[in-house]
Design an enzyme around this catalytic site. Sequence first.
Site, PDB file in Angstrom:
ATOM      1  N   GLY A  10       0.829  -1.190   0.000  1.00 49.04           N
ATOM      2  CA  GLY A  10       0.000   0.000   0.000  1.00 49.04           C
ATOM      3  C   GLY A  10       0.864   1.239   0.000  1.00 49.04           C
ATOM      4  N   VAL A  14      -0.520   7.153   3.324  1.00 49.65           N
ATOM      5  CA  VAL A  14       0.279   6.731   4.478  1.00 49.65           C
ATOM      6  C   VAL A  14       1.536   5.991   4.041  1.00 49.65           C
ATOM      7  CG1 VAL A  14       0.266   5.432   6.645  1.00 49.65           C
ATOM      8  CG2 VAL A  14      -1.806   6.609   5.887  1.00 49.65           C
ATOM      9  N   VAL A 133      -5.810   4.310  15.191  1.00 47.02           N
ATOM     10  CA  VAL A 133      -6.661   5.164  16.031  1.00 47.02           C
ATOM     11  C   VAL A 133      -6.004   6.526  16.206  1.00 47.02           C
ATOM     12  CG1 VAL A 133      -7.760   5.456  18.285  1.00 47.02           C
ATOM     13  CG2 VAL A 133      -7.558   3.164  17.284  1.00 47.02           C
ATOM     14  N   GLU A 191     -15.049  12.132   2.059  1.00 46.69           N
ATOM     15  CA  GLU A 191     -15.136  11.388   0.808  1.00 46.69           C
ATOM     16  C   GLU A 191     -16.359  11.842  -0.001  1.00 46.69           C
ATOM     17  OE1 GLU A 191     -12.866   9.290  -0.142  1.00 46.69           O
ATOM     18  OE2 GLU A 191     -11.726   9.236   1.740  1.00 46.69           O
ATOM     19  N   LYS A 206     -12.743   2.872  15.701  1.00 45.33           N
ATOM     20  CA  LYS A 206     -11.658   3.264  16.600  1.00 45.33           C
ATOM     21  C   LYS A 206     -12.046   3.029  18.055  1.00 45.33           C
ATOM     22  CE  LYS A 206     -10.317   6.760  13.212  1.00 45.33           C
ATOM     23  NZ  LYS A 206     -10.347   8.203  12.881  1.00 45.33           N
TER      24      LYS A 206
END
Length: 441
Positions: A10, A14, A133, A191, A206
């Site tokens: 990925g 991130v 989280v 989104e 979370k």
Amino acid sequence: MKPLKLGIAGLGTVGGGLLGLLQANGTHVANIIGREIRVTGISARNQSKERGIAVDGVEWFADPVALARDPSNDVFVELIGGEDGVAKAAVEAALSAKKHVVTANKALLAKHGVELARLAETNGVALNFEAAVAGGIPVIKTLREALGANRVKRVYGILNGTCNYILTQMQSENRAFDDVLKEAQALGYAEADPTFDIGGFDAAHKLALLTSLAFGTRVAFEQIHVEGIQSITQADIEAADSLGYRIKLLGVSMETESGIEARVSPVLINKDSAIAEVSGVTNAVAIDGNFSGNILLVGPGAGAKPTASAVAGDILDIARGLVVPPFVTPVAQLKAHRRAKLDQHYGSYYVRLALYDKPGAMANVAKSMGDRGISLESIVQHRPQTLHAPRGSSRVQNRADQPVIIITHETTEEAMRLALETIEKDGNVTERPQMIRIEEL
């Protein structure tokens, strides 16, 4: 000491942030842990995409599961996302191959956390998820380590930056929900389909993880009561402000006599409280320990750099040889999540009524509340807003909406819901009553 070798699946926001961090701070990291951290394999959907980060000499894997199993890496970093599919398959493959796993995937852990933790413990490897989280806020590490000797009484916080941004803008700029939502989408905070955020589900994922860590229970996302912010109007924001409150979407989890009360919902909090000042896309998590007292952690809840920082922190723990049960308590000792009855929640409430302007309407409301043992702390009535008859109609319009704001003393949720059902059925209101819990922090 040998380098710690990473396989990263990925390379989105991130993943790209993590590669950037390791390239920028690699020497610094190696100096403080005494070994190099080296990326040996990567995987993403599109190999040819320009990411602005050099990956020369790093082996490319079209299949993340193959990367997870590859013997050339020590740690598999899962940044794909999704509660099932290839993300789950790859994490399972890595754990089964006795590889440590670092993930930011809250949805995966909220659904499969217990079984993945069991697999990690069986194989003697780490399953770390600090970034799952509150982005860059080290709340998982705080619960796992710093507060390990405490009994946690309550954990709560602002767990979704999109909702906090919307409510902040509604408050500070006197704007309608729909207008601010469109802006949040344009800025990339929400989104195209914002349901997962504004419906409270992201925060609930979370909170499910925080609840397990705080109270030693199995992860139980399906046991969390979830309400979003779609029903919050500018009238609520203004009324709350005039009464000394702010409206925030909070995730709250605490132990009660009937079980664990875990809920995500809009709440009113005193505007003088520290968490009321947390604005924009910022997140905040508070932990009440029986010896530590109240600890408030505030910081960026998303974004490439903060989230990559959290992922890197997990990798450093593994490089140092720190391996602990993923949910602090070993899986075999995790308790079943016993859900508290929300109708027994005891607290104060905010109620907004669009009351018909007719004799006896307010008296009927007060009677409905009184019949359920609900004591009223304050009632604020605003000037009625005349409702005009449709254009061209000869019918005389003889009613008006009279906005009424009620703050109750402490009572049960069951009593409140029954009283409001009666008020609605009695025909004294022009729309469904709005009820919001008041949270004492």
